[in-house]
Design an enzyme around this catalytic site. Structure first.
Site, PDB file in Angstrom:
ATOM      1  CB  SER A  10      -0.750  -0.281   1.313  1.00  0.00           C
ATOM      2  OG  SER A  10      -1.363   1.071   1.316  1.00  0.00           O
ATOM      3  CG  HIS A  35      -4.013  -1.179  -1.599  1.00  0.00           C
ATOM      4  ND1 HIS A  35      -4.868  -1.716  -2.266  1.00  0.00           N
ATOM      5  CD2 HIS A  35      -4.734  -0.779  -0.211  1.00  0.00           C
ATOM      6  CE1 HIS A  35      -6.008  -1.621  -0.970  1.00  0.00           C
ATOM      7  NE2 HIS A  35      -5.825  -0.588  -0.314  1.00  0.00           N
ATOM      8  CG  ASP A  37      -5.031   2.482   0.882  1.00  0.00           C
ATOM      9  OD1 ASP A  37      -5.681   2.172   0.884  1.00  0.00           O
ATOM     10  OD2 ASP A  37      -4.178   2.124   1.257  1.00  0.00           O
ATOM     11  CG  MET A  39      -7.675   8.015   2.462  1.00  0.00           C
ATOM     12  SD  MET A  39      -6.924   7.635   4.293  1.00  0.00           S
ATOM     13  CE  MET A  39      -5.939   6.181   4.290  1.00  0.00           C
ATOM     14  CG  HIS A  68      -9.014   0.732  -0.232  1.00  0.00           C
ATOM     15  ND1 HIS A  68      -8.178   0.494   1.076  1.00  0.00           N
ATOM     16  CD2 HIS A  68     -10.760   1.195   0.239  1.00  0.00           C
ATOM     17  CE1 HIS A  68      -9.724   0.498   1.746  1.00  0.00           C
ATOM     18  NE2 HIS A  68     -10.470   0.720   1.155  1.00  0.00           N
ATOM     19  CG  MET A  70     -10.998   4.137   2.586  1.00  0.00           C
ATOM     20  SD  MET A  70      -9.108   3.547   3.046  1.00  0.00           S
ATOM     21  CE  MET A  70      -8.568   3.942   1.895  1.00  0.00           C
ATOM     22  CG  MET A 139     -11.320  -2.234   5.044  1.00  0.00           C
ATOM     23  SD  MET A 139     -10.438  -0.722   4.916  1.00  0.00           S
ATOM     24  CE  MET A 139      -9.201  -0.712   5.935  1.00  0.00           C
ATOM     25  CG  ASP A 177      -6.398  -2.196   3.147  1.00  0.00           C
ATOM     26  OD1 ASP A 177      -4.966  -2.602   4.387  1.00  0.00           O
ATOM     27  OD2 ASP A 177      -7.317  -1.415   3.046  1.00  0.00           O
TER      28      ASP A 177
HETATM   29  C1  DX5 Z   1      -5.887   2.277   5.788  1.00  0.00           C
HETATM   30  C2  DX5 Z   1      -5.765   1.454   4.249  1.00  0.00           C
HETATM   31  C3  DX5 Z   1      -4.444   0.753   4.604  1.00  0.00           C
HETATM   32  C4  DX5 Z   1      -3.106   0.643   4.841  1.00  0.00           C
HETATM   33  C5  DX5 Z   1      -2.496  -0.146   5.660  1.00  0.00           C
HETATM   34  O1  DX5 Z   1      -6.934   2.955   5.830  1.00  0.00           O
HETATM   35  O2  DX5 Z   1      -6.587   1.416   3.735  1.00  0.00           O
HETATM   36  O3  DX5 Z   1      -4.553   0.010   3.296  1.00  0.00           O
HETATM   37  O4  DX5 Z   1      -1.858   1.123   3.963  1.00  0.00           O
HETATM   38  O5  DX5 Z   1      -1.768  -0.312   6.316  1.00  0.00           O
HETATM   39  P1  DX5 Z   1      -0.879  -1.127   7.206  1.00  0.00           P
HETATM   40  O6  DX5 Z   1      -0.397  -2.465   6.256  1.00  0.00           O
HETATM   41  O7  DX5 Z   1      -0.092  -0.471   8.261  1.00  0.00           O
HETATM   42  O8  DX5 Z   1      -2.092  -1.024   8.400  1.00  0.00           O
HETATM   43 ZN    ZN Z   2      -6.361  -0.222   1.637  1.00  0.00          ZN
END
Ligand code: DX5
Ligand code: ZN
Length: 210
Positions: A10, A35, A37, A39, A68, A70, A139, A177
């Protein structure tokens, strides 16, 4: 243990000042998917990166881009993320109403469609959408931040999704994740996960993947 699982590092825990180097690190470290993320500061408190950043790194690698979202209103950004190079587009069940329509929208623009659930959402909520998705992202932490501890109860969802897939002949991959590290990786592999996302553990060099 599922030794054929895909590692999806990620970007959230990567050095944003050197994204070219980060892509090389993922390729050299056994990552097959990147991956990404996204946000929006609304669905989760932080804001990360979006389509323009993805467009910059897309030419650097052939790896699968696993987006992903969010975000609220994922339906407003499907085509633009596909145009920026997304292969999989995963949105949150909790952030949408018309799940089926959004899955169709993702497929119509040529991407694979994923649905994700936060720790407090049961697998049962996904019943009507499971026949149509290519990926279910479980998650194992509350979304929004890297470096949190895996919530063990959430691991049971992986085995349940595997059982449902077998019972109905569905085709989705199961991804996990949050909080995946050397200690928790065997738990999620044993539960039958197909894709393991890892942020802080991968980029700190702690994760041993073979
Ligand atoms: C958190 C993200 C993850 C994050 C995971 O909301 O969706 O993808 O990067 O990080 P670790 O592996 O450090 O928990
Ligand atoms: Zn993620």
């Amino acid at each position: 243990m599922n030794n054929n699982a895909i590692l999806a590092p990620s970007l959230l825990s990567a050095d944003f000042a050197d994204l070219g180097g980060v892509i090389k690190m993922i390729e050299n470290g056994g990552g097959k998917w990147v991956h990404i993320d996204v946000m929006d500061g609304v669905f989760v408190p932080q804001i990360t990166y979006g389509q323009p950043v993805m467009k910059c790194i897309r030419p650097l690698t052939e790896l699968v881009f696993d987006v992903h979202l969010m975000t609220v209103h994922p339906e407003n950004m499907i085509e633009s993320f596909r145009n920026a190079g997304a292969d999989y587009i995963t949105f949150h069940w909790e952030a949408a109403v018309h799940h089926h329509r959004i899955v169709q929208q993702i497929h119509e623009c040529g991407a694979k469609a994923g649905i994700s659930i936060v720790p407090s959402t049961p697998v049962a909520a996904l019943e009507c959408i499971l026949p149509y998705v290519d990926l279910v992202l479980v998650m194992t932490v509350n979304p929004g931040f890297g470096g949190q501890k895996l919530i063990p109860d959430c691991v049971d969802k992986i085995a349940l999704l595997k059982k449902i897939r077998e019972q109905h002949g569905y085709n989705y991959k199961i991804s996990v994740d949050g909080g995946v590290n050397n200690k928790t990786l065997p738990l999620v592999l044993d539960a039958g996960v197909d894709v393991a996302v890892s942020g802080s553990s991968f980029f700190s060099g702690e994760l041993k993947w073979s």
